[in-house]
Scaffold this motif. Structure first.
Motif, PDB file in Angstrom:
ATOM      1  N   HIS A 103       0.835  -1.208   0.000  1.00 32.18           N
ATOM      2  CA  HIS A 103       0.000   0.000   0.000  1.00 32.18           C
ATOM      3  C   HIS A 103       0.866   1.252   0.000  1.00 32.18           C
ATOM      4  N   ARG A 107       0.731   3.847  -2.987  1.00 31.07           N
ATOM      5  CA  ARG A 107       0.159   5.148  -2.622  1.00 31.07           C
ATOM      6  C   ARG A 107       1.127   6.260  -3.036  1.00 31.07           C
ATOM      7  N   PHE A 114      -1.631  14.126  -7.280  1.00 30.85           N
ATOM      8  CA  PHE A 114      -2.675  14.720  -6.432  1.00 30.85           C
ATOM      9  C   PHE A 114      -2.121  15.624  -5.330  1.00 30.85           C
ATOM     10  N   THR A 265     -18.498  10.813  -5.079  1.00 34.38           N
ATOM     11  CA  THR A 265     -18.358  11.580  -3.834  1.00 34.38           C
ATOM     12  C   THR A 265     -18.479  13.084  -4.130  1.00 34.38           C
ATOM     13  N   SER A 325     -19.166  10.467   1.952  1.00 36.78           N
ATOM     14  CA  SER A 325     -18.687   9.155   2.395  1.00 36.78           C
ATOM     15  C   SER A 325     -19.082   9.023   3.859  1.00 36.78           C
ATOM     16  N   SER A 328     -16.886   3.662   6.614  1.00 33.00           N
ATOM     17  CA  SER A 328     -15.990   2.746   5.911  1.00 33.00           C
ATOM     18  C   SER A 328     -15.568   1.670   6.908  1.00 33.00           C
ATOM     19  N   ARG A 330     -12.614  -1.415   8.485  1.00 33.69           N
ATOM     20  CA  ARG A 330     -11.293  -2.003   8.616  1.00 33.69           C
ATOM     21  C   ARG A 330     -11.474  -3.425   9.140  1.00 33.69           C
ATOM     22  N   GLN A 353     -18.265   8.535   9.484  1.00 34.65           N
ATOM     23  CA  GLN A 353     -18.249   9.999   9.438  1.00 34.65           C
ATOM     24  C   GLN A 353     -19.615  10.534   9.842  1.00 34.65           C
ATOM     25  N   PHE A 387     -12.894  13.314   4.477  1.00 38.35           N
ATOM     26  CA  PHE A 387     -11.967  12.627   3.574  1.00 38.35           C
ATOM     27  C   PHE A 387     -11.227  11.502   4.292  1.00 38.35           C
ATOM     28  N   GLY A 388     -11.751  11.020   5.416  1.00 39.22           N
ATOM     29  CA  GLY A 388     -11.043  10.010   6.188  1.00 39.22           C
ATOM     30  C   GLY A 388      -9.899  10.654   6.949  1.00 39.22           C
ATOM     31  N   ARG A 392      -4.422   6.397   5.447  1.00 38.17           N
ATOM     32  CA  ARG A 392      -5.204   6.093   4.246  1.00 38.17           C
ATOM     33  C   ARG A 392      -6.153   7.233   3.900  1.00 38.17           C
ATOM     34  N   CYS A 394      -7.956  10.195   2.118  1.00 42.00           N
ATOM     35  CA  CYS A 394      -8.208  10.371   0.686  1.00 42.00           C
ATOM     36  C   CYS A 394      -7.051  11.065  -0.032  1.00 42.00           C
TER      37      CYS A 394
HETATM   38  C1  HEM Z   1     -15.672  15.230  -2.162  1.00 41.63           C
HETATM   39  C2  HEM Z   1     -14.910  14.318  -2.692  1.00 41.63           C
HETATM   40  C3  HEM Z   1     -14.323  13.132  -1.966  1.00 41.63           C
HETATM   41  C4  HEM Z   1     -14.649  12.558  -0.769  1.00 41.63           C
HETATM   42  C5  HEM Z   1     -15.760  12.971   0.194  1.00 41.63           C
HETATM   43  C6  HEM Z   1     -13.740  11.439  -0.559  1.00 41.63           C
HETATM   44  C7  HEM Z   1     -13.726  10.636   0.568  1.00 41.63           C
HETATM   45  C8  HEM Z   1     -12.770   9.654   0.817  1.00 41.63           C
HETATM   46  C9  HEM Z   1     -12.632   8.930   2.052  1.00 41.63           C
HETATM   47  C10 HEM Z   1     -13.522   9.111   3.277  1.00 41.63           C
HETATM   48  C11 HEM Z   1     -11.600   8.060   1.931  1.00 41.63           C
HETATM   49  C12 HEM Z   1     -11.044   7.106   3.005  1.00 41.63           C
HETATM   50  C13 HEM Z   1     -11.719   5.757   2.954  1.00 41.63           C
HETATM   51  C14 HEM Z   1     -11.219   4.854   4.065  1.00 41.63           C
HETATM   52  O1  HEM Z   1     -10.478   5.281   4.954  1.00 41.63           O
HETATM   53  O2  HEM Z   1     -11.632   3.677   4.051  1.00 41.63           O
HETATM   54  C15 HEM Z   1     -11.073   8.197   0.600  1.00 41.63           C
HETATM   55  C16 HEM Z   1     -10.034   7.465   0.077  1.00 41.63           C
HETATM   56  C17 HEM Z   1      -9.605   7.575  -1.214  1.00 41.63           C
HETATM   57  N1  HEM Z   1     -10.008   8.532  -2.128  1.00 41.63           N
HETATM   58 FE1  HEM Z   1     -11.366  10.001  -1.864  1.00 41.63          FE
HETATM   59  N2  HEM Z   1     -12.918  11.349  -1.634  1.00 41.63           N
HETATM   60  C18 HEM Z   1     -13.224  12.362  -2.514  1.00 41.63           C
HETATM   61  C19 HEM Z   1     -12.598  12.646  -3.705  1.00 41.63           C
HETATM   62  C20 HEM Z   1     -11.607  11.870  -4.255  1.00 41.63           C
HETATM   63  C21 HEM Z   1     -10.937  12.166  -5.493  1.00 41.63           C
HETATM   64  C22 HEM Z   1     -11.194  13.417  -6.343  1.00 41.63           C
HETATM   65  C23 HEM Z   1     -10.053  11.140  -5.709  1.00 41.63           C
HETATM   66  C24 HEM Z   1      -9.097  10.908  -6.839  1.00 41.63           C
HETATM   67  C25 HEM Z   1      -9.109  11.464  -7.967  1.00 41.63           C
HETATM   68  C26 HEM Z   1     -10.156  10.216  -4.596  1.00 41.63           C
HETATM   69  C27 HEM Z   1      -9.428   9.046  -4.475  1.00 41.63           C
HETATM   70  C28 HEM Z   1      -9.334   8.297  -3.305  1.00 41.63           C
HETATM   71  C29 HEM Z   1      -8.458   7.132  -3.148  1.00 41.63           C
HETATM   72  C30 HEM Z   1      -7.557   6.520  -4.211  1.00 41.63           C
HETATM   73  C31 HEM Z   1      -8.617   6.684  -1.830  1.00 41.63           C
HETATM   74  C32 HEM Z   1      -7.924   5.487  -1.166  1.00 41.63           C
HETATM   75  C33 HEM Z   1      -6.675   5.948  -0.412  1.00 41.63           C
HETATM   76  C34 HEM Z   1      -5.919   4.811   0.266  1.00 41.63           C
HETATM   77  O3  HEM Z   1      -6.515   3.770   0.603  1.00 41.63           O
HETATM   78  O4  HEM Z   1      -4.713   4.995   0.489  1.00 41.63           O
HETATM   79  N3  HEM Z   1     -11.101  10.696  -3.735  1.00 41.63           N
HETATM   80  N4  HEM Z   1     -11.796   9.198  -0.055  1.00 41.63           N
END
Ligand code: HEM
Length: 479
Positions: A103, A107, A114, A265, A325, A328, A330, A353, A387-388, A392, A394
């Motif tokens: 990871h 990552r 980003f 999202t 979101s 989520s 674990r 959340q 966004f978490g 991990r 976001c």
């Molecule tokens: C308002 C917009 C967004 C919200 C509310 C949001 C929310 C989240 C949240 C809560 C997580 C964590 C999930 C966890 O811990 O299980 C997450 C992870 C992630 N998000 Fe976002 N997200 C948004 C936009 C985006 C955008 C624009 C991208 C990419 C272009 C993105 C890509 C990802 C990725 C790849 C992860 C996984 C990260 C990891 O596991 O290391 N998200 N997002």
């Protein structure tokens, strides 16, 4: 009326905060189920059916324990990974299915485009796509604003992530992603039970993954055939082709995850924010004044994203009260203690959340949309986590915020939005995301700075206490 039933505190003898109930009830309506668990047990609880148990943490204390320790608590976003060498296995192989060193390595690669410093490169694209959207609207038009925001984010996401101008292909991939994601999460908790309906839907999930993989491959082919660009896919493809750093399977997983994580999202956040503004005319008026005074009719510049305080508070509060979101999960990777529970490897822990953002001890009058509260409060990263949080968090948070802070003003400078009187707006958490489950019908008029709320119906009243409007039909909360 919810069917969720939590029967008894069965483990009272062991002083454990455990409720007996149907695990499937959680999938049916996560918010109602979690609200009941929180009301009954507080910040840590479990729902048990037979030999199956799901643990829940609400509030910053236990959420921090779970999210900050990625060695003990692994991500297993997709409960079902499908057979080896299946399309489903490949499309679920992105960051959210990776743990440990794998990871961390991926990552680092995936998040390069980003970084906050790289986000400016996408600003012009946001302005262009937003302008295309508003140029297509006419005063007096009636739209389902969620359908509009979903199409808008599909187009924007595919341009930023994949450098694609082919709106039809992007829309097709988006629709397939939505269906596949919904099936995943409907089936996730049901994976604990082996009823025949779940087995049928499992087959549906596998064939949805196949269709999605074919469309995503077409997107990669189309990108490879075009001019090399600086979109995210081009950068990932270069890493893939030149260094062999990412396998085909992992590339497919990253692409599907990025697309799915980004567009829905962001689309839902825009929908919920427009709805909240439409029903809070005084706040809409303050935002209109800020935009008129500071920005005028041009797009918001990338260097002024942090200097529009009303816009900032509105978005913060919108993402608090209706987080796109909403939970989520674990999985314990090793034996560990979590509050009163001794967790064995494989134990599932949900953090939310939605529930954390509605805790009255963190946010007074939690069901009210009060952007000005952000003048007074500064919650910890585990008390406010749209966004978490932790390792991990976001990777798209900075991009997501830039998109919201540029898109929303572009819409509001030209048009004002009001809900159709007596419209029914229902919302439900599916696939961890808070979706509108009805259309969100809005009338678009030329912006004249005059705003009024409308009476609306539906279970949205169980999530937000709207100011009273003659004819509003509030529904009592189920918790
Ligand atoms: C308002 C917009 C967004 C919200 C509310 C949001 C929310 C989240 C949240 C809560 C997580 C964590 C999930 C966890 O811990 O299980 C997450 C992870 C992630 N998000 Fe976002 N997200 C948004 C936009 C985006 C955008 C624009 C991208 C990419 C272009 C993105 C890509 C990802 C990725 C790849 C992860 C996984 C990260 C990891 O596991 O290391 N998200 N997002």
């Amino acid at each position: 009326m919810s069917r969720i039933s939590i029967a008894s505190d069965h483990d009272a003898a062991n002083h454990l905060p455990v409720s007996q109930g149907r695990i499937a009830d959680f999938a049916d309506d996560p918010v109602v189920c979690m609200r009941r668990l929180w009301a009954r047990h507080g910040e840590i609880a479990a729902l048990e059916e037979g030999t199956q148990r799901i643990h829940f943490v609400f509030g910053p204390h236990y959420t921090k324990q779970v999210l900050s320790n990625a060695t003990t608590f692994h991500s297993r976003f997709f409960a079902l990974r499908g057979p080896r060498r299946s399309s489903h296995r490949r499309v679920t192989s992105g960051l959210l299915s990776m743990n440990g060193e794998e990871h961390r390595r991926h990552r680092r690669m995936v998040m390069q485009p980003f970084q906050k410093s790289a986000i400016g490169a996408y600003h012009e694209t946001v302005c262009e796509v937003a302008d295309e959207l508003v140029s297509g609207w006419r005063p007096g038009q009636l739209v389902d604003i969620n359908a509009e925001m979903t199409r808008y984010m599909l187009r924007l996401t595919s341009r930023i992530l994949f450098g694609l101008d082919d709106g039809d292909l992007a829309e097709h991939v988006g629709e397939l992603t939505e269906r596949w994601v919904a099936l995943n999460h409907a089936l996730g908790p049901a994976a604990f039970s082996a009823d025949s309906e779940s087995a049928d839907r499992y087959d549906e999930l596998l064939s949805a993954a196949k269709e999605l993989e074919v469309a995503a491959k077409e997107m990669i082919r189309s990108r490879r055939a075009g001019k090399p660009g600086f979109d995210v896919l081009s950068l990932l493809l270069r890493a893939h082709d030149e260094q062999g750093g990412i396998s085909d399977e992992q590339l497919m997983g990253h692409i599907v995850l990025l697309f799915g994580a980004a567009h829905l999202t962001s689309a839902h956040t825009l929908t919920w924010t427009l709805l909240l503004l439409a029903q809070h005319p005084e706040i809409m008026r303050q935002l209109h004044e800020e935009l008129t005074t500071v920005v005028g009719s041009r797009p918001v510049r990338n260097d002024e994203l942090d200097s529009l305080p009303v816009l900032d508070r509105v978005l913060k509060e919108s993402m608090r009260i209706l987080p796109a979101s909403s939970y989520s999960q674990r999985v314990a990777a090793e034996p560990t203690k979590l509050g009163p529970f001794d967790l064995a490897p494989g134990a599932v822990v949900i953090f939310s959340q939605f529930i954390t953002h509605h805790l009255p001890e963190l946010y007074s009058e939690p069901e009210r949309f009060l952007p000005d509260r952000w003048n007074e409060i500064s919650p910890s990263p585990y008390a406010y986590l749209p966004f978490g949080a932790g390792p991990r968090m976001c990777i798209g948070a900075a991009l997501g915020m830039m998109q919201l802070k540029v898109s929303l003003p572009s819409l509001l400078q030209r048009f004002k939005f009001s809900l159709v009187p007596e419209a029914t707006v229902n919302a439900r958490v599916m696939s961890t995301m808070l979706f509108p489950t009805t259309s969100v019908p809005m009338r678009i008029e030329s912006q004249d700075g005059q705003f009024a709320a409308q009476p609306i119906r539906g279970n949205i009243h169980t999530l937000v206490d709207f100011p009273s409007v003659a004819g509003n039909a509030p529904v009592r909360k189920a918790a």
